[in-house]
Design a protein around this motif. Structure first.
Motif, PDB file in Angstrom:
ATOM      1  N   THR A 231     -16.294 -10.431 -14.880  1.00  0.00           N
ATOM      2  CA  THR A 231     -14.972 -10.535 -14.251  1.00  0.00           C
ATOM      3  C   THR A 231     -14.798  -9.369 -13.280  1.00  0.00           C
ATOM      4  OG1 THR A 231     -14.073 -11.553 -16.260  1.00  0.00           O
ATOM      5  CG2 THR A 231     -12.492 -10.668 -14.653  1.00  0.00           C
ATOM      6  N   ILE A 232     -14.883  -9.662 -11.995  1.00  0.00           N
ATOM      7  CA  ILE A 232     -14.761  -8.626 -10.966  1.00  0.00           C
ATOM      8  C   ILE A 232     -13.501  -8.915 -10.155  1.00  0.00           C
ATOM      9  CG2 ILE A 232     -15.823  -7.549  -8.954  1.00  0.00           C
ATOM     10  CD1 ILE A 232     -18.527  -8.364 -10.025  1.00  0.00           C
ATOM     11  N   ALA A 233     -12.537  -8.007 -10.246  1.00  0.00           N
ATOM     12  CA  ALA A 233     -11.270  -8.173  -9.519  1.00  0.00           C
ATOM     13  C   ALA A 233     -11.443  -7.634  -8.104  1.00  0.00           C
ATOM     14  CB  ALA A 233     -10.147  -7.432 -10.235  1.00  0.00           C
ATOM     15  N   VAL A 234     -11.429  -8.543  -7.124  1.00  0.00           N
ATOM     16  CA  VAL A 234     -11.599  -8.161  -5.726  1.00  0.00           C
ATOM     17  C   VAL A 234     -10.238  -8.197  -5.044  1.00  0.00           C
ATOM     18  CG1 VAL A 234     -12.764  -8.716  -3.551  1.00  0.00           C
ATOM     19  CG2 VAL A 234     -13.924  -9.113  -5.729  1.00  0.00           C
ATOM     20  N   MET A 235      -9.988  -7.231  -4.178  1.00  0.00           N
ATOM     21  CA  MET A 235      -8.721  -7.154  -3.453  1.00  0.00           C
ATOM     22  C   MET A 235      -8.570  -8.377  -2.552  1.00  0.00           C
ATOM     23  SD  MET A 235      -7.339  -4.059  -1.000  1.00  0.00           S
ATOM     24  CE  MET A 235      -7.437  -2.899  -2.352  1.00  0.00           C
ATOM     25  N   SER A 236      -7.394  -8.999  -2.587  1.00  0.00           N
ATOM     26  CA  SER A 236      -7.141 -10.171  -1.761  1.00  0.00           C
ATOM     27  C   SER A 236      -7.028  -9.773  -0.287  1.00  0.00           C
ATOM     28  CB  SER A 236      -5.860 -10.863  -2.206  1.00  0.00           C
ATOM     29  OG  SER A 236      -4.740 -10.003  -2.033  1.00  0.00           O
ATOM     30  N   ARG A 237      -7.094 -10.760   0.597  1.00  0.00           N
ATOM     31  CA  ARG A 237      -7.036 -10.474   2.029  1.00  0.00           C
ATOM     32  C   ARG A 237      -5.716  -9.825   2.427  1.00  0.00           C
ATOM     33  NH1 ARG A 237      -5.458 -12.395   6.904  1.00  0.00           N
ATOM     34  NH2 ARG A 237      -6.911 -12.044   8.653  1.00  0.00           N
ATOM     35  N   PRO A 238      -4.531 -10.297   1.969  1.00  0.00           N
ATOM     36  CA  PRO A 238      -3.283  -9.589   2.337  1.00  0.00           C
ATOM     37  C   PRO A 238      -3.274  -8.147   1.853  1.00  0.00           C
ATOM     38  CG  PRO A 238      -2.791 -11.787   1.525  1.00  0.00           C
ATOM     39  CD  PRO A 238      -4.243 -11.568   1.255  1.00  0.00           C
TER      40      PRO A 238
ATOM     41  N   GLN B  69      -9.712  -7.941  11.972  1.00  0.00           N
ATOM     42  CA  GLN B  69      -8.723  -6.927  12.313  1.00  0.00           C
ATOM     43  C   GLN B  69      -9.145  -6.158  13.565  1.00  0.00           C
ATOM     44  OE1 GLN B  69      -5.676  -6.418  10.823  1.00  0.00           O
ATOM     45  NE2 GLN B  69      -6.263  -8.336   9.809  1.00  0.00           N
ATOM     46  N   GLU B  70      -8.198  -5.954  14.464  1.00  0.00           N
ATOM     47  CA  GLU B  70      -8.476  -5.233  15.708  1.00  0.00           C
ATOM     48  C   GLU B  70      -8.663  -3.736  15.409  1.00  0.00           C
ATOM     49  OE1 GLU B  70      -6.389  -4.439  20.083  1.00  0.00           O
ATOM     50  OE2 GLU B  70      -5.417  -5.696  18.551  1.00  0.00           O
ATOM     51  N   GLY B  71      -9.657  -3.158  16.011  1.00  0.00           N
ATOM     52  CA  GLY B  71      -9.923  -1.732  15.828  1.00  0.00           C
ATOM     53  C   GLY B  71     -10.574  -1.393  14.510  1.00  0.00           C
TER      54      GLY B  71
ATOM     55  N   PHE C  78      -5.415  -1.478   5.052  1.00  0.00           N
ATOM     56  CA  PHE C  78      -6.057  -1.085   6.304  1.00  0.00           C
ATOM     57  C   PHE C  78      -5.023  -0.561   7.300  1.00  0.00           C
ATOM     58  CE2 PHE C  78      -7.281  -2.339  10.652  1.00  0.00           C
ATOM     59  CZ  PHE C  78      -8.412  -1.536  10.808  1.00  0.00           C
ATOM     60  N   HIS C  79      -3.888  -1.254   7.426  1.00  0.00           N
ATOM     61  CA  HIS C  79      -2.844  -0.795   8.339  1.00  0.00           C
ATOM     62  C   HIS C  79      -2.254   0.536   7.872  1.00  0.00           C
ATOM     63  CE1 HIS C  79      -2.302  -4.106  11.262  1.00  0.00           C
ATOM     64  NE2 HIS C  79      -2.812  -4.865  10.300  1.00  0.00           N
TER      65      HIS C  79
ATOM     66  N   SER D 201       0.826  -1.208   0.000  1.00  0.00           N
ATOM     67  CA  SER D 201       0.000   0.000   0.000  1.00  0.00           C
ATOM     68  C   SER D 201       0.856   1.252   0.000  1.00  0.00           C
ATOM     69  CB  SER D 201      -0.921  -0.004   1.219  1.00  0.00           C
ATOM     70  OG  SER D 201      -0.169  -0.049   2.416  1.00  0.00           O
ATOM     71  N   ARG D 202       2.017   1.195   0.656  1.00  0.00           N
ATOM     72  CA  ARG D 202       2.907   2.354   0.634  1.00  0.00           C
ATOM     73  C   ARG D 202       3.458   2.603  -0.761  1.00  0.00           C
ATOM     74  NH1 ARG D 202       6.489   2.690   6.190  1.00  0.00           N
ATOM     75  NH2 ARG D 202       4.721   2.711   7.641  1.00  0.00           N
ATOM     76  N   LEU D 203       3.787   1.525  -1.456  1.00  0.00           N
ATOM     77  CA  LEU D 203       4.255   1.687  -2.827  1.00  0.00           C
ATOM     78  C   LEU D 203       3.149   2.271  -3.698  1.00  0.00           C
ATOM     79  CD1 LEU D 203       6.461   1.284  -4.931  1.00  0.00           C
ATOM     80  CD2 LEU D 203       5.609  -1.054  -5.277  1.00  0.00           C
ATOM     81  N   SER D 204       1.917   1.805  -3.506  1.00  0.00           N
ATOM     82  CA  SER D 204       0.799   2.371  -4.254  1.00  0.00           C
ATOM     83  C   SER D 204       0.602   3.836  -3.919  1.00  0.00           C
ATOM     84  CB  SER D 204      -0.489   1.584  -3.953  1.00  0.00           C
ATOM     85  OG  SER D 204      -0.346   0.229  -4.287  1.00  0.00           O
ATOM     86  N   SER D 205       0.745   4.192  -2.653  1.00  0.00           N
ATOM     87  CA  SER D 205       0.606   5.593  -2.255  1.00  0.00           C
ATOM     88  C   SER D 205       1.685   6.458  -2.899  1.00  0.00           C
ATOM     89  CB  SER D 205       0.673   5.726  -0.729  1.00  0.00           C
ATOM     90  OG  SER D 205      -0.356   4.999  -0.112  1.00  0.00           O
ATOM     91  N   ILE D 206       2.920   5.917  -2.965  1.00  0.00           N
ATOM     92  CA  ILE D 206       4.007   6.674  -3.596  1.00  0.00           C
ATOM     93  C   ILE D 206       3.705   6.909  -5.066  1.00  0.00           C
ATOM     94  CG2 ILE D 206       6.431   6.547  -4.260  1.00  0.00           C
ATOM     95  CD1 ILE D 206       6.972   5.112  -1.614  1.00  0.00           C
ATOM     96  N   PHE D 207       3.234   5.862  -5.754  1.00  0.00           N
ATOM     97  CA  PHE D 207       2.897   6.020  -7.167  1.00  0.00           C
ATOM     98  C   PHE D 207       1.770   7.024  -7.350  1.00  0.00           C
ATOM     99  CE2 PHE D 207       5.373   2.216  -8.223  1.00  0.00           C
ATOM    100  CZ  PHE D 207       5.850   2.566  -9.481  1.00  0.00           C
TER     101      PHE D 207
END
Length: 493
Positions: A184-191, A291-293, A197-198, A139-145
């Motif tokens: 064809t619906i691409a759903v985000m995987s759990r990881p 996930q907690e919280g 989320f983090h 997610s950080r790499l995606s945010s940087i892009f």
């Protein structure tokens, strides 16, 4: 070559003397070196950063610190922390340490305490030392892009390049829509979902901690301004020019402009509704169910509002202090002028009986204006306008008094009840949202009364930079509209 590279590196970053100065003078570094640093950090986390609280009264903090000391003494022994909670609190708020900021707030009889920006930086660093079970990387790499794309494409001045980028985005959206239509619906995987989320929760906490530093930066700008006013020795006009330019520096600085942009974003009803909807939908994602919280993120926006409002309040207080300092400066200047006048008068009285010989006073640069007699206009007597004060008395005394009973009264208490009813379900609401829930029934008079309530209330803000259009229906069925400044009502704390 190697020595030149090292020299350039040291010039660009911090050198030995800068780091040593921080070690000797920085409040955060002194906190880490303190013997009671574990006690202080435990208390700061329990009172401030843990429950996301700010501006706590002295008595509340003493009670929290008493609980912390009781628990530690029960484990480590009574002699481990011999001082009382109030003594520790006063010591940590001393200017020499500056771990806590002690001040007096409006409508509070006791002193109020808050963490300084340096202390919160130390708390975040200590929390990071404990390590994390999960470190978001994708997610950080995606945010940087995403940030890089926004920076590059938002700064592009070539119209063809901007149109090409928008066309590429539209093609990508069309392709995704076609895939969804085909099933064809691409759903985000759990990881991936946990990763994002983090990243979301981390940035939300970072944003809350940034507000204290923003507020501290505003106070630094104001402190420099007040020092300039106190030491000013020039003319009054130059001081006024410096005052107004400095106020522009506070609001027009890079810190001020970015904070104002965040405030405008947060105050937008459409964006706030979209943010609330997205947070609610995020809590129903199956991949994040464990996930907690998870459900606490819905209060993210409510945690931001008090912190942002306090920073806005700090800016308003700084402007009020600037005005008071300027008033004091004007008072002292007038007092000095009156003392000079009294000195001149007393000197004139002293030489009244025996005038001095020669030139008594020399005023260079003054001359007598000369005007020709015929340049002055001749006297012209004023004309008297005849007034007919005769009153005609009507023969028919049968007067229709229905117009007297058609007058109406706008009840401000009823309008306040309307505002409170809307704020019962929301932290804040605009005047348009209030009138949508309770339409205007008395036309323009009712609208003016809303403005009177907003002006007299400390929980309402009139945004002169934004407008809103309100409408109402007359008894004959015709529609009326009025474009007015935006009013934002905030639920009192």
């Amino acid at each position: 070559m190697v020595s030149e590279a090292i020299t350039t590196f040291l010039e660009f970053f911090m050198d030995y003397f800068s780091i040593n100065s921080l070690r000797e003078n920085h409040a955060g570094w002194s906190l880490l070196r303190a013997q009671n640093a574990p006690l202080a950090l435990t208390f700061f986390m329990a009172a401030f950063t843990g429950p996301n609280q700010r501006n706590l009264g002295r008595q509340d903090l003493v009670e929290i610190l008493d609980d912390v000391l009781f628990s530690l003494r029960d484990t480590l022994g009574e002699e481990r922390f011999p001082r009382s909670a109030s003594e520790y609190l006063d010591d940590w708020a001393e200017p020499a340490k500056a771990w806590l900021r002690k001040f007096y707030a409006e409508n509070r009889d006791e002193p109020v305490y808050d963490l300084t920006a340096s202390t919160e930086d130390v708390i975040r660093w200590v929390e990071a030392l404990r390590g994390r079970d999960f470190v978001p990387t994708q997610s950080r790499l995606s945010s940087i892009f995403n940030l890089l794309k926004t920076l590059v494409h938002g700064s592009e001045t070539d119209p063809d390049a901007r149109l090409a980028e928008l066309q590429r985005q539209r093609d990508d959206i069309d392709e995704q829509m076609e895939l969804i239509r085909s099933g064809t619906i691409a759903v985000m995987s759990r990881p991936e979902a946990v990763d994002h989320f983090h990243q979301l929760t981390t940035q939300a906490k970072d944003l809350l901690s940034d507000f204290r530093e923003v507020e501290a930066n505003f106070r630094k700008l104001d402190r420099k301004l007040r020092e300039q006013i106190s030491l000013w020795e020039g003319g009054q006009g130059d001081l006024l020019e410096s005052i107004f330019s400095s106020q522009q520096d506070i609001s027009g600085s890079l810190q001020g402009r970015t904070f104002q942009g965040f405030w405008d974003y947060l105050m937008s009803p459409q964006l706030r509704s979209e943010l609330h909807e997205l947070l609610e939908r995020a809590t129903h994602i199956d991949a994040l169910a464990t996930q907690e919280g998870l459900h606490s993120i819905t209060s993210m926006q409510k945690d931001w509002l008090p912190a942002v409002e306090q920073t806005q309040s700090t800016v308003r207080q700084l402007s009020a202090q600037i005005r008071r300092l300027l008033d004091d400066k004007v008072f002292l200047e007038n007092k000095r002028i009156m003392a000079l006048i009294r000195n001149i008068e007393s000197g004139a009285v002293a030489v009244r009986a025996i005038p001095p010989t020669g030139v008594f006073a020399d005023l260079p640069g003054h001359d007598v204006p000369v005007a020709l007699p015929f340049e002055r206009p001749l006297y012209e007597p004023s004309r008297q306008t005849p007034i007919n004060d005769f009153v005609d008395v009507a023969d028919d005394l049968d007067v229709d008094a229905q117009a007297l009973f058609e007058q109406f009264h706008v009840d401000p208490q009823k309008l306040e009840a309307n505002i409170d009813a809307v704020l019962a379900d929301a932290e804040q609401a605009t005047l348009a949202e209030v009138t949508d829930a309770f339409p205007l029934s008395q036309g323009l008079a009712e609208l003016v009364t809303y403005f009177q309530l907003a002006t007299a209330s400390s929980s309402a803000t009139i945004d002169s930079d934004s407008v809103q259009t309100l409408s109402w229906t007359l008894p004959d069925g015709s529609l009326r509209e009025a474009t007015v400044e935006k009013i934002i009502f905030v639920r009192p704390s």
